[in-house]
Scaffold this motif. Structure first.
Motif, PDB file in Angstrom:
ATOM      1  N   ASN A  20      -6.309  -3.289  -8.206  1.00  0.00           N
ATOM      2  CA  ASN A  20      -6.304  -2.070  -7.159  1.00  0.00           C
ATOM      3  C   ASN A  20      -7.008  -0.703  -7.957  1.00  0.00           C
ATOM      4  OD1 ASN A  20      -4.397  -1.597  -9.028  1.00  0.00           O
ATOM      5  ND2 ASN A  20      -2.803  -1.559  -7.914  1.00  0.00           N
TER       6      ASN A  20
ATOM      7  N   ASP B 208      -3.829  -6.119 -13.648  1.00  0.00           N
ATOM      8  CA  ASP B 208      -2.676  -7.107 -12.684  1.00  0.00           C
ATOM      9  C   ASP B 208      -3.058  -8.397 -13.255  1.00  0.00           C
ATOM     10  OD1 ASP B 208      -2.220  -4.746 -10.949  1.00  0.00           O
ATOM     11  OD2 ASP B 208      -4.307  -4.800 -10.788  1.00  0.00           O
TER      12      ASP B 208
ATOM     13  N   GLU C 222       0.809  -7.416  -8.940  1.00  0.00           N
ATOM     14  CA  GLU C 222       0.306  -5.894  -9.041  1.00  0.00           C
ATOM     15  C   GLU C 222       1.511  -5.417 -10.248  1.00  0.00           C
ATOM     16  OE1 GLU C 222       0.432  -1.885  -6.634  1.00  0.00           O
ATOM     17  OE2 GLU C 222       0.925  -3.549  -5.791  1.00  0.00           O
TER      18      GLU C 222
ATOM     19  N   TRP D  81       6.945  -7.325 -10.676  1.00  0.00           N
ATOM     20  CA  TRP D  81       5.630  -7.152 -10.186  1.00  0.00           C
ATOM     21  C   TRP D  81       5.664  -7.558  -8.820  1.00  0.00           C
ATOM     22  CZ3 TRP D  81       1.116  -7.726 -13.994  1.00  0.00           C
ATOM     23  CH2 TRP D  81       1.641  -7.110 -15.563  1.00  0.00           C
TER      24      TRP D  81
ATOM     25  N   HIS E  45       0.687 -10.513  -4.334  1.00  0.00           N
ATOM     26  CA  HIS E  45       0.174 -10.234  -2.968  1.00  0.00           C
ATOM     27  C   HIS E  45      -0.664 -11.641  -2.820  1.00  0.00           C
ATOM     28  CE1 HIS E  45       0.439  -5.824  -3.141  1.00  0.00           C
ATOM     29  NE2 HIS E  45       0.590  -6.082  -4.361  1.00  0.00           N
TER      30      HIS E  45
ATOM     31  N   GLY F 276      -8.134  -3.950  -4.188  1.00  0.00           N
ATOM     32  CA  GLY F 276      -7.197  -4.690  -3.707  1.00  0.00           C
ATOM     33  C   GLY F 276      -7.639  -5.659  -2.944  1.00  0.00           C
TER      34      GLY F 276
END
Length: 358
Positions: free
Chosen positions: A68, A74, A89, A97, A100, A148
């Motif tokens: 991101n 990450d 993340e 964390w 995603h 991201g």
């Protein structure tokens, strides 16, 4: 070459990687649900819960990438059961964390990373045996920082099979994708698919990840090195060009005494300027159902010697006392002393092998 062995933790995750998690200037170890704070790796921090399936955890890579663009690394991961490529993340030292989803991929054997377009950021290549080969590109902003978001590119037509790697097979200066039963030829534009598939060899249904490309004989032709990830055996395949320009491959056995050669890397282990083959056993790869699954664990490197392949033992013994390399291990200089170290995960525990300076 000598190593000082240390068990970091009695955990059974099979993937581990090394990067600076908290931006304190020290490399840290990331493995499954935890990261271990450098430089001594005694302080353990929870990342997130990871799905467990019997002896497995659904975490078959732990690659560090600033997805991101916030300046913190990450984690890129995925697994067999979740069938989904994901990123975790980095919370900047503040809690667990967030996970995603990037995309559904089908069963992910493991993941490898390669900068296929030379942009400076590696693309993500999941090995999905039941799906056509694809890769994912991190989309960046005008400053080159991650957004991201990812874009998927499908480059194969048929299921990829078990096994994947990278190498310039035909010597055109472009890196191709090696699969278990042939190779995908990179076109001038790597984002245009499908790539042409050359069904020229058969490494078996359980080829290692990665499959390695290396000019073993030094004759200018790229050869292949591959293990059996779920049986016994490690071999190299010699590329031969016929007078008519037809390419063929000759198999040469390296070692048939060890089972589950699943992960491997080419690296200069002894500082002599030549690459060695570093690999080892993935202990209980199929939870006792593979040939040799319960054999002693071990880590080895091979001097290539133009195809003679001389084996050296780094570690060997009962699992837990000794280590294998899991499905996704790391090699590099973790402590800055100029000597290579190895971080080896697996169902037998998480181990650190620190190279001893001579």
């Amino acid at each position: 070459m000598e190593f000082k062995k240390r068990r970091i933790d009695n955990v059974s995750y099979e993937a581990a990687w090394v990067f600076d998690v908290n931006n304190d200037g020290h490399l840290d170890i990331v493995c499954g649900e935890y990261w271990y704070e450098g430089p001594d790796f005694t302080q353990k921090h929870k990342i997130c819960d990871v799905r467990q399936e019997g002896e497995y955890y659904d975490d078959f890579s732990d690659f560090g990438m600033d997805v991101n663009g916030d300046g913190y690394m990450d984690i890129i991961t995925g697994g067999w059961w979740g069938e989904t490529l994901r990123w975790r993340e980095n919370p900047k030292n503040n809690g667990l964390w967030k996970v995603h989803d990037i995309a559904w991929c089908g069963n992910i054997e493991t993941i490898r990373f390669f900068d296929i377009d030379g942009c400076g950021v590696p693309e993500i290549f999941p090995n999905t045996p039941g799906q056509p080969q694809s890769f994912f590109k991190l989309l960046t902003d005008e400053t080159g920082k991650g957004t991201g978001k990812f874009e998927k590119f499908v480059i194969g037509k048929n299921p990829s099979g078990h096994g994947m790697g990278f190498g310039d097979i035909n010597g055109d200066g472009r890196v191709d994708i090696l699969l278990a039963r042939g190779w995908l030829e990179q076109p001038e534009d790597p984002f245009q698919g499908p790539w042409v598939f050359h069904e020229e060899y058969d490494l078996g249904w359980d080829a290692s990840v990665p499959i390695l490309a290396h000019d073993v004989t030094g004759n200018g032709l790229m050869d292949i090195i591959a293990g059996h990830a779920h049986s016994y055996g490690l071999a190299w395949y010699e590329q031969v060009m016929g007078p008519d320009g037809a390419r063929s491959w000759i198999k040469h056995d390296i070692d048939n005494t060890v089972a589950q050669y699943h992960d491997m890397v080419l690296v200069d282990m002894d500082g002599d300027g030549e690459l060695e083959l570093l690999t080892g056993k993935r202990y209980r790869a199929h939870c006792g159902n593979d040939p040799g699954d319960n054999d002693p664990a071990g880590i080895y490197y091979f001097k290539i010697n133009g195809g003679a392949f001389e084996k050296h033992v780094i570690d060997y013994g009962p699992a837990g006392e000794a280590s294998g390399v899991g499905i996704y291990f790391w090699v590099g200089d973790i402590n800055g002393d100029g000597v290579l170290d190895i971080v080896a995960p697996g169902k037998e525990g998480l181990f650190l092998f620190e190279g001893v300076k001579r």
